[in-house]
Design a protein around this motif. Structure first.
Motif, PDB file in Angstrom:
ATOM      1  N   LEU A  77       0.849  -1.193   0.000  1.00  0.00           N
ATOM      2  CA  LEU A  77       0.000   0.000   0.000  1.00  0.00           C
ATOM      3  C   LEU A  77       0.887   1.247   0.000  1.00  0.00           C
ATOM      4  O   LEU A  77       1.874   1.300   0.735  1.00  0.00           O
ATOM      5  CB  LEU A  77      -0.907   0.020   1.237  1.00  0.00           C
ATOM      6  CG  LEU A  77      -1.988  -1.060   1.301  1.00  0.00           C
ATOM      7  CD1 LEU A  77      -2.668  -1.030   2.656  1.00  0.00           C
ATOM      8  CD2 LEU A  77      -3.003  -0.864   0.194  1.00  0.00           C
ATOM      9  N   TYR A  78       0.544   2.214  -0.824  1.00  0.00           N
ATOM     10  CA  TYR A  78       1.246   3.499  -0.844  1.00  0.00           C
ATOM     11  C   TYR A  78       0.511   4.450   0.093  1.00  0.00           C
ATOM     12  O   TYR A  78      -0.698   4.639  -0.022  1.00  0.00           O
ATOM     13  CB  TYR A  78       1.284   4.080  -2.263  1.00  0.00           C
ATOM     14  CG  TYR A  78       2.248   3.349  -3.156  1.00  0.00           C
ATOM     15  CD1 TYR A  78       3.599   3.665  -3.143  1.00  0.00           C
ATOM     16  CD2 TYR A  78       1.818   2.332  -3.994  1.00  0.00           C
ATOM     17  CE1 TYR A  78       4.496   3.000  -3.943  1.00  0.00           C
ATOM     18  CE2 TYR A  78       2.704   1.656  -4.803  1.00  0.00           C
ATOM     19  CZ  TYR A  78       4.045   1.994  -4.773  1.00  0.00           C
ATOM     20  OH  TYR A  78       4.932   1.322  -5.561  1.00  0.00           O
ATOM     21  N   THR A  80      -0.200   8.155   1.714  1.00  0.00           N
ATOM     22  CA  THR A  80      -0.122   9.614   1.617  1.00  0.00           C
ATOM     23  C   THR A  80      -1.049  10.189   2.673  1.00  0.00           C
ATOM     24  O   THR A  80      -1.950   9.502   3.158  1.00  0.00           O
ATOM     25  CB  THR A  80      -0.540  10.149   0.227  1.00  0.00           C
ATOM     26  OG1 THR A  80      -1.837   9.661  -0.078  1.00  0.00           O
ATOM     27  CG2 THR A  80       0.445   9.729  -0.844  1.00  0.00           C
ATOM     28  N   LYS A  89      -4.401   8.270   3.323  1.00  0.00           N
ATOM     29  CA  LYS A  89      -4.897   7.603   2.123  1.00  0.00           C
ATOM     30  C   LYS A  89      -3.958   6.463   1.787  1.00  0.00           C
ATOM     31  O   LYS A  89      -2.753   6.668   1.653  1.00  0.00           O
ATOM     32  CB  LYS A  89      -4.959   8.579   0.947  1.00  0.00           C
ATOM     33  CG  LYS A  89      -5.996   9.656   1.134  1.00  0.00           C
ATOM     34  CD  LYS A  89      -6.154  10.480  -0.118  1.00  0.00           C
ATOM     35  CE  LYS A  89      -7.247  11.502   0.101  1.00  0.00           C
ATOM     36  NZ  LYS A  89      -7.714  12.076  -1.139  1.00  0.00           N
ATOM     37  N   LEU A  90      -4.499   5.268   1.663  1.00  0.00           N
ATOM     38  CA  LEU A  90      -3.718   4.089   1.313  1.00  0.00           C
ATOM     39  C   LEU A  90      -4.136   3.628  -0.075  1.00  0.00           C
ATOM     40  O   LEU A  90      -5.317   3.366  -0.315  1.00  0.00           O
ATOM     41  CB  LEU A  90      -3.959   2.982   2.345  1.00  0.00           C
ATOM     42  CG  LEU A  90      -3.567   3.341   3.780  1.00  0.00           C
ATOM     43  CD1 LEU A  90      -4.051   2.296   4.762  1.00  0.00           C
ATOM     44  CD2 LEU A  90      -2.071   3.510   3.879  1.00  0.00           C
ATOM     45  N   THR A  91      -3.183   3.554  -0.999  1.00  0.00           N
ATOM     46  CA  THR A  91      -3.481   3.219  -2.382  1.00  0.00           C
ATOM     47  C   THR A  91      -2.747   1.944  -2.784  1.00  0.00           C
ATOM     48  O   THR A  91      -1.527   1.892  -2.684  1.00  0.00           O
ATOM     49  CB  THR A  91      -3.034   4.358  -3.320  1.00  0.00           C
ATOM     50  OG1 THR A  91      -3.530   5.590  -2.806  1.00  0.00           O
ATOM     51  CG2 THR A  91      -3.559   4.161  -4.727  1.00  0.00           C
ATOM     52  N   PRO A  92      -3.466   0.929  -3.256  1.00  0.00           N
ATOM     53  CA  PRO A  92      -2.792  -0.279  -3.732  1.00  0.00           C
ATOM     54  C   PRO A  92      -2.129  -0.012  -5.098  1.00  0.00           C
ATOM     55  O   PRO A  92      -2.579   0.866  -5.850  1.00  0.00           O
ATOM     56  CB  PRO A  92      -3.921  -1.302  -3.861  1.00  0.00           C
ATOM     57  CG  PRO A  92      -5.169  -0.513  -3.934  1.00  0.00           C
ATOM     58  CD  PRO A  92      -4.928   0.790  -3.250  1.00  0.00           C
ATOM     59  N   LYS A  95      -4.290   0.389  -8.444  1.00  0.00           N
ATOM     60  CA  LYS A  95      -5.011   1.654  -8.636  1.00  0.00           C
ATOM     61  C   LYS A  95      -4.067   2.771  -9.046  1.00  0.00           C
ATOM     62  O   LYS A  95      -4.389   3.596  -9.897  1.00  0.00           O
ATOM     63  CB  LYS A  95      -5.748   2.051  -7.352  1.00  0.00           C
ATOM     64  CG  LYS A  95      -7.036   1.312  -7.135  1.00  0.00           C
ATOM     65  CD  LYS A  95      -7.840   1.931  -6.022  1.00  0.00           C
ATOM     66  CE  LYS A  95      -9.161   1.210  -5.852  1.00  0.00           C
ATOM     67  NZ  LYS A  95      -9.939   1.768  -4.748  1.00  0.00           N
ATOM     68  N   LEU A  96      -2.879   2.800  -8.429  1.00  0.00           N
ATOM     69  CA  LEU A  96      -1.893   3.811  -8.778  1.00  0.00           C
ATOM     70  C   LEU A  96      -1.436   3.629 -10.225  1.00  0.00           C
ATOM     71  O   LEU A  96      -1.285   4.595 -10.972  1.00  0.00           O
ATOM     72  CB  LEU A  96      -0.694   3.718  -7.828  1.00  0.00           C
ATOM     73  CG  LEU A  96       0.349   4.826  -7.919  1.00  0.00           C
ATOM     74  CD1 LEU A  96      -0.277   6.187  -7.620  1.00  0.00           C
ATOM     75  CD2 LEU A  96       1.500   4.557  -6.969  1.00  0.00           C
ATOM     76  N   ARG A  99      -4.124   4.960 -12.640  1.00  0.00           N
ATOM     77  CA  ARG A  99      -4.230   6.416 -12.667  1.00  0.00           C
ATOM     78  C   ARG A  99      -2.990   7.086 -13.248  1.00  0.00           C
ATOM     79  O   ARG A  99      -3.088   7.981 -14.077  1.00  0.00           O
ATOM     80  CB  ARG A  99      -4.479   6.928 -11.246  1.00  0.00           C
ATOM     81  CG  ARG A  99      -5.742   7.742 -11.146  1.00  0.00           C
ATOM     82  CD  ARG A  99      -5.992   8.263  -9.751  1.00  0.00           C
ATOM     83  NE  ARG A  99      -6.745   7.281  -8.979  1.00  0.00           N
ATOM     84  CZ  ARG A  99      -6.490   6.937  -7.729  1.00  0.00           C
ATOM     85  NH1 ARG A  99      -5.495   7.474  -7.071  1.00  0.00           N
ATOM     86  NH2 ARG A  99      -7.236   6.055  -7.120  1.00  0.00           N
TER      87      ARG A  99
END
Length: 148
Positions: A77-78, A80, A89-92, A95-96, A99
């Motif tokens: 998870l990324y 920010t 905010k946790l982004t897998p 999804k990154l 986008r």
């Protein structure tokens, strides 16, 4: 004649800059990013000086095709933060990648460079492209193979 350690001057640093093209398709993110960070820092040169930006320009192609090893593609998870309460905010990675296809590789390299004005100068020399085309043919970049 003196036997001290040589420190690069600003004119020496600017003089010997080369352009490299690196294709990171199907390469593990961290291994490719560490080699690109080495080129940006200039650690591959005999004139390397930690307090100077003596590195080269690097054009990275196929950044969207970079891969993770193990379960990182599904479990990593990324993080920010918006700097507001509850703003984490946790982004897998999937999804990154959807986008901003080049963001995974950019993040990896950025986090391997110094967190200072020197690191920001190094990041300006990094050109990352999701596909295999780039507009830097006029600089006559040399191909550089990754050693994985």
């Amino acid at each position: 004649m003196h036997n001290g350690t040589h420190s690069a001057t600003k004119s020496e640093a600017l003089q010997g800059r080369k352009w490299w093209v690196v294709d990171v398709a199907d390469a593990p993110v961290g291994r490719a990013a560490s080699q690109v960070a080495t080129l940006l820092k200039g650690k591959h040169k005999p004139s390397y000086t930690p307090s100077m930006d003596v590195g080269d320009f690097v054009v990275v192609l196929n950044a969207e095709k970079v891969r993770f090893t193990g379960k990182k593609e599904t479990e990593k998870l990324y993080f920010t933060h918006t700097m507001h309460p509850g703003g984490a905010k946790l982004t897998p990675p999937h999804k990154l990648r959807a986008r901003h296809p080049d963001a995974i590789f950019l993040n990896a390299v950025k986090r391997m460079l110094p967190r200072s004005a020197l690191g920001r100068d190094m990041m300006r020399k990094l050109k990352v492209y999701a596909g295999s085309e780039h507009p830097h043919a006029a600089q006559k970049p040399e191909k550089r193979a990754l050693s994985l």
